[in-house]
Write an enzyme that holds these catalytic residues in place. Structure first.
Site, PDB file in Angstrom:
ATOM      1  CE  LYS A 174      -2.011   1.477   3.954  1.00  0.00           C
ATOM      2  NZ  LYS A 174      -1.580   3.038   4.034  1.00  0.00           N
ATOM      3  CG  ASN A 175       2.301   2.674   3.701  1.00  0.00           C
ATOM      4  OD1 ASN A 175       1.207   2.764   3.245  1.00  0.00           O
ATOM      5  ND2 ASN A 175       3.088   2.497   4.747  1.00  0.00           N
TER       6      ASN A 175
ATOM      7  CB  CYS B  82      -5.271  10.672  11.883  1.00  0.00           C
ATOM      8  SG  CYS B  82      -3.492  10.202  12.032  1.00  0.00           S
TER       9      CYS B  82
ATOM     10  CG  ASP C  76       2.770   1.331   9.757  1.00  0.00           C
ATOM     11  OD1 ASP C  76       2.444   1.987  10.536  1.00  0.00           O
ATOM     12  OD2 ASP C  76       2.983   1.476   8.308  1.00  0.00           O
TER      13      ASP C  76
ATOM     14  NE  ARG D 214       0.182  10.202  10.345  1.00  0.00           N
ATOM     15  CZ  ARG D 214      -0.173   9.134   9.460  1.00  0.00           C
ATOM     16  NH1 ARG D 214      -1.257   8.696   9.724  1.00  0.00           N
ATOM     17  NH2 ARG D 214       0.611   8.609   8.997  1.00  0.00           N
TER      18      ARG D 214
ATOM     19  NE  ARG E 277      -7.037   4.722   5.522  1.00  0.00           N
ATOM     20  CZ  ARG E 277      -6.331   5.360   6.174  1.00  0.00           C
ATOM     21  NH1 ARG E 277      -6.674   5.831   7.401  1.00  0.00           N
ATOM     22  NH2 ARG E 277      -4.985   5.908   5.746  1.00  0.00           N
TER      23      ARG E 277
END
Ligand code: UD1
Length: 418
Positions: free
Chosen positions: A22-23, A116, A305, A121, A397
């Site tokens: 994803k990243n 968030c 993560d 952030r 997500r």
């Protein structure tokens, strides 16, 4: 809203295919804005964040279509220079439109992303770097407005923190800037290397990616290209932990062990059997695992993560562990939910003290952010009885076909439409 229901206690076994990162996919998709020629991006996972990015690119003016796991981008219309709140609030990675549109249009207005659930952030590091590249910046009505009188100027930039997003944004701006840009204290994550490889295939001149010092020589134009995104290392780490927590035996296909060395080393030390092959990873629980302390850090340190998933595993190990979060300031939202399942956890500033318990018991829990959701799924897989997980849009997500993959491994997991 959809919920996931897990009946825990099944040992996972079999093969699981790891999806594309994803990243990596998100910045690479944004990078396609840097050319008017077609690009083909393969191994893109099917995720809500990818859909958001594709909608974003289409909104900006880049025709973008996803078929299976391949995304094609086509000749563009005139780009819009405004990224509105509705698009940016959905996904923080939207700020990557700054670097690309500055490079192409010399101006961009981006709605400020705000905070968030895992922290404030801010984007100060991105903005400081752009300022060095002769970009003028103002904030007006919730928008940060960036513009340059002429082509961006290469600069010597030192990041005070090795931010992943800032490194990516600078790369996206610098590839078409005039002259040389040096990024010192750059982020070294594999996703930065993947983005750089994509940009170099387009004709960019980037060297040193994956190290703390990246050098970019600006070029005038970039062309279209084809690229295959690297495997998702966070998804891989999550599945390895799923085998550990359920005392199972699984093979991860299309996985890059080299990108999660720190996680694998810790798990081996804990007593898990892991064999790293060229494109796959074999994992087998052979004996009771020993708890291990971790401290999250920028790559190649222990990934933030994977912190929540790590905590879920430690909850069930005999003994105690300390988990320290050093990348985000508020990334312990999963603690309260894990406690609802019976975990013994104490938060003290940026540390969580874990005391292993004999069992977790299923309960209704709520997801606060993507990786917190992964931790709850892992805990649910090992818990007695039924765990009902709500607000699972966070999981959508970042985990491609989560229930399908886990079901194939033998988990009793289903999604219900509430
Ligand atoms: C990326 C990843 C995310 C991962 C994170 C850290 C994507 C889409 N997301 O997020 O999954 O958890 O890297 O590995 O790739 N910071 C500032 N000012 C800035 C920028 C960042 O203070 O201008 C702070 C953040 O608040 C945070 C820390 O730096 O505390 C790390 O942020 P950063 O590395 O930028 O993460 P992201 O790129 O947002």
């Amino acid at each position: 809203m959809d919920k996931i229901i897990i009946k825990g206690g099944k040992k996972l076994s079999g093969e699981v295919e790891i999806s594309g990162s994803k990243n990596s996919s998100l910045p690479i998709l944004f990078a396609s804005l840097l050319t008017d020629e077609p690009c083909e991006i393969k191994n893109v996972p099917s995720l809500a964040d990818v859909d958001t990015t594709i909608n974003f690119l289409n909104f900006i003016g880049k025709k973008t279509i996803k078929t299976g796991n391949t995304v094609n981008t086509f000749v563009s219309k005139k780009y819009k220079h405004v990224a509105p709140y509705d698009l940016v609030r959905k996904m923080r990675a939207s700020v990557l439109v700054m670097g690309t549109l500055l490079a192409r249009l010399k101006r961009v207005d981006v709605s400020l992303p705000g905070g968030c659930s895992i922290g404030a952030r801010p984007i100060n590091i991105h903005l400081e770097a752009f300022r060095k590249m002769q970009v003028k910046i103002s904030v007006d009505e919730g928008y940060v407005k960036l513009s340059a009188d002429k082509r961006l100027k290469g600069a010597n930039i030192k990041l005070h923190f090795a931010s992943v997003g800032a490194t990516e944004n600078i790369l996206l701006a610098a590839v078409l800037a005039e002259g040389k840009t040096v990024i010192n204290n750059a982020a070294c994550e594999p996703e930065i290397v993947d983005l750089s490889n994509f940009l170099n295939k387009m004709g960019a001149k980037i060297s040193g990616s994956g190290s703390k010092r990246i050098v970019v020589i600006g070029v005038k134009k970039l062309s279209g290209t084809s690229h295959e995104v690297i495997p998702d290392r966070i998804e891989a780490a999550t599945y390895i932990i799923s085998a550990a927590i359920t005392k199972g035996e699984i093979v991860l296909k299309n996985a890059a062990a080299v990108h999660i060395k720190t996680v694998i080393e810790k798990l081996k030390k804990s007593g898990l059997l892991i064999k790293e092959m060229k494109n796959s990873i074999y994992v087998k629980w052979v004996k009771n695992l020993k708890p291990q302390n971790i401290k999250t850090a920028v790559y190649p340190g222990f990934p933030t993560d994977v912190q929540a998933q790590w905590m879920a595993l430690q909850c069930l190990l005999k003994g105690s562990a300390v988990i320290e979060e050093n990348v985000f300031e508020n990334r312990f939202m999963h603690v309260l939910e894990l406690q609802r399942l019976g975990a013994n956890l104490t938060i003290d500033g940026k540390k969580v003290y874990v005391k292993g318990v004999n069992k977790l018991s299923g309960a209704p829990v709520m997801v606060s952010d993507l990786r917190a959701g992964a931790a709850l799924v892992l805990a649910g897989l090992a818990a007695d009885e039924k765990t009902t997980i709500s607000r699972i849009y966070h999981l959508d997500r970042g985990y491609d076909m989560l229930e399908k993959k886990l079901r194939k491994l033998g988990a009793d997991i289903k999604r219900v439409h509430a």
